[in-house]
Design a protein around this motif. Structure first.
Motif, PDB file in Angstrom:
ATOM      1  N   ASP A 126       0.838  -1.193   0.000  1.00  0.00           N
ATOM      2  CA  ASP A 126       0.000   0.000   0.000  1.00  0.00           C
ATOM      3  C   ASP A 126       0.878   1.251   0.000  1.00  0.00           C
ATOM      4  N   PHE A 127       0.426   2.275  -0.720  1.00  0.00           N
ATOM      5  CA  PHE A 127       1.018   3.602  -0.619  1.00  0.00           C
ATOM      6  C   PHE A 127       0.022   4.502   0.099  1.00  0.00           C
ATOM      7  N   GLY A 128       0.507   5.276   1.074  1.00  0.00           N
ATOM      8  CA  GLY A 128      -0.422   6.087   1.847  1.00  0.00           C
ATOM      9  C   GLY A 128       0.122   7.456   2.194  1.00  0.00           C
TER      10      GLY A 128
ATOM     11  N   THR B  16      -0.420  10.700   5.286  1.00  0.00           N
ATOM     12  CA  THR B  16      -0.905  11.000   6.628  1.00  0.00           C
ATOM     13  C   THR B  16      -0.989  12.512   6.811  1.00  0.00           C
TER      14      THR B  16
ATOM     15  N   ARG C  38       3.137   0.514   3.109  1.00  0.00           N
ATOM     16  CA  ARG C  38       2.743  -0.551   4.037  1.00  0.00           C
ATOM     17  C   ARG C  38       2.860  -1.897   3.326  1.00  0.00           C
TER      18      ARG C  38
ATOM     19  N   ARG D 104       5.286  -1.035   8.089  1.00  0.00           N
ATOM     20  CA  ARG D 104       5.097   0.254   7.443  1.00  0.00           C
ATOM     21  C   ARG D 104       6.362   1.086   7.544  1.00  0.00           C
TER      22      ARG D 104
ATOM     23  N   ASN E 214      -8.223   1.058  11.257  1.00  0.00           N
ATOM     24  CA  ASN E 214      -8.328   1.154   9.809  1.00  0.00           C
ATOM     25  C   ASN E 214      -9.743   0.791   9.376  1.00  0.00           C
TER      26      ASN E 214
ATOM     27  N   THR F  63      -5.081   8.790   8.127  1.00  0.00           N
ATOM     28  CA  THR F  63      -4.322   8.141   7.061  1.00  0.00           C
ATOM     29  C   THR F  63      -5.248   7.750   5.919  1.00  0.00           C
TER      30      THR F  63
ATOM     31  N   SER G 111      -4.735   5.264   2.342  1.00  0.00           N
ATOM     32  CA  SER G 111      -3.805   4.440   1.573  1.00  0.00           C
ATOM     33  C   SER G 111      -4.500   3.736   0.421  1.00  0.00           C
ATOM     34  N   TRP G 112      -3.697   3.472  -0.627  1.00  0.00           N
ATOM     35  CA  TRP G 112      -4.164   2.776  -1.826  1.00  0.00           C
ATOM     36  C   TRP G 112      -3.307   1.537  -2.052  1.00  0.00           C
TER      37      TRP G 112
END
Length: 280
Positions: free
Chosen positions: A22-24, A26, A57, A67, A176, A256, A258-259
């Motif tokens: 995952d890219f996120g 914050t 992540r 992460r 989450n 946060t 994330s994708w």
């Protein structure tokens, strides 16, 4: 530099062993707790500032992930505003740049009939490397504190100058909300227990006022202890400690988002067709 290289050596290898990745981003607030607060673990709303960052992540399963993150922020404290030591009236502010590696341990998952949303509370624990540079607003001027040696740093019989790169131990938790297997919203509170007492340039070192005044100069002496008059000879023998013995903290509560950028199915959510209890 050695500390930074060690931090990178701990973080970078994990990016190459990704399962579900995952890219996120914050965004939140940064809070400080240290020698300019009334208690060792205390925060004041007046000290709140900004924080934000990005992370990757690595999800190994539905319950375990790591992460790696880059966080930027600002911390600050002011004795006058917080009514901590009105006579002394010290203050500081510092930008923070942090590289961190956190383990995320999901406790359980909750979902609802015909609803693909999954709620997952988690605990987080890890290690971080950060840089800081405390400054003081002194008579309208923003001055770097470390070069001033306000506690005699660098003088014979006193500690060396503190490093502006330090490690911390981040820990905390959050929740989450897995909208689907690609998008996750979250909220968390991560505490940073640092391995330094100099976030605010104040420690428990014993200081002799005369040493600071004669060997560091009037400006350093005035900031080291504003309560002493440099024109009074008896003050040259005055000895004092500016702060307590505990290391400083900073805390970042954040939201946060994330994708999923790599999906192997290892951490795929299992949705319920009927109302269920939490799944461990």
């Amino acid at each position: 530099m050695k500390k930074l290289l060690l931090a990178l050596a701990l973080i970078l290898p994990l990016c190459g062993f990704s399962q579900d990745l995952d890219f996120g981003v914050t965004g939140g607030i940064a809070m400080y707790s240290g020698d300019l607060t009334a208690k060792e673990i205390a925060v004041y709303a007046n000290d709140f500032s900004w924080a934000g960052g990005v992370f990757l992540r690595n999800r190994f399963s539905r319950f375990l992930g790591f992460r790696a993150g880059l966080t930027l922020g600002k911390i600050q404290g002011d004795e006058l505003i917080n009514s901590v030591n009105l006579q002394r009236g010290l203050n500081f502010q510092s930008n923070i740049t942090e590289l961190s590696l956190l383990g995320e341990f999901n406790l359980f998952h909750v979902s609802y009939p015909r609803n693909r949303t999954v709620i997952s509370p988690y605990l987080a624990f890890g290690v971080a490397f950060f840089t800081f540079n405390p400054k003081i607003n002194y008579k309208g001027q923003l001055l770097e504190l470390r070069p001033l040696g306000t506690e005699g740093q660098g003088l014979t019989g006193y500690p060396n100058r503190y490093s502006r790169g330090q490690f911390s131990i981040p820990f905390g938790g959050g929740v989450n909300i897995l909208i689907n297997d690609q998008l996750t919203l979250g909220a968390e509170m991560i505490f940073r227990s640092t391995l330094t007492d100099y976030l605010d340039d104040i420690s428990s070192s014993q200081v002799m006022y005369g040493d600071i005044l004669t060997r560091k100069g009037e400006l350093s002496a005035a900031i080291s202890n504003p309560l002493l008059d440099p024109t009074r000879p008896e003050n040259l023998e005055a000895s004092y400690r500016r702060g307590g013995t505990h290391n400083d903290w900073y805390i970042i509560p954040a939201l946060t988002l994330s994708w999923r950028i790599k999906n192997t199915g290892k951490s795929k959510s299992v949705y319920s067709k009927f109302m269920e209890c939490p799944r461990f």
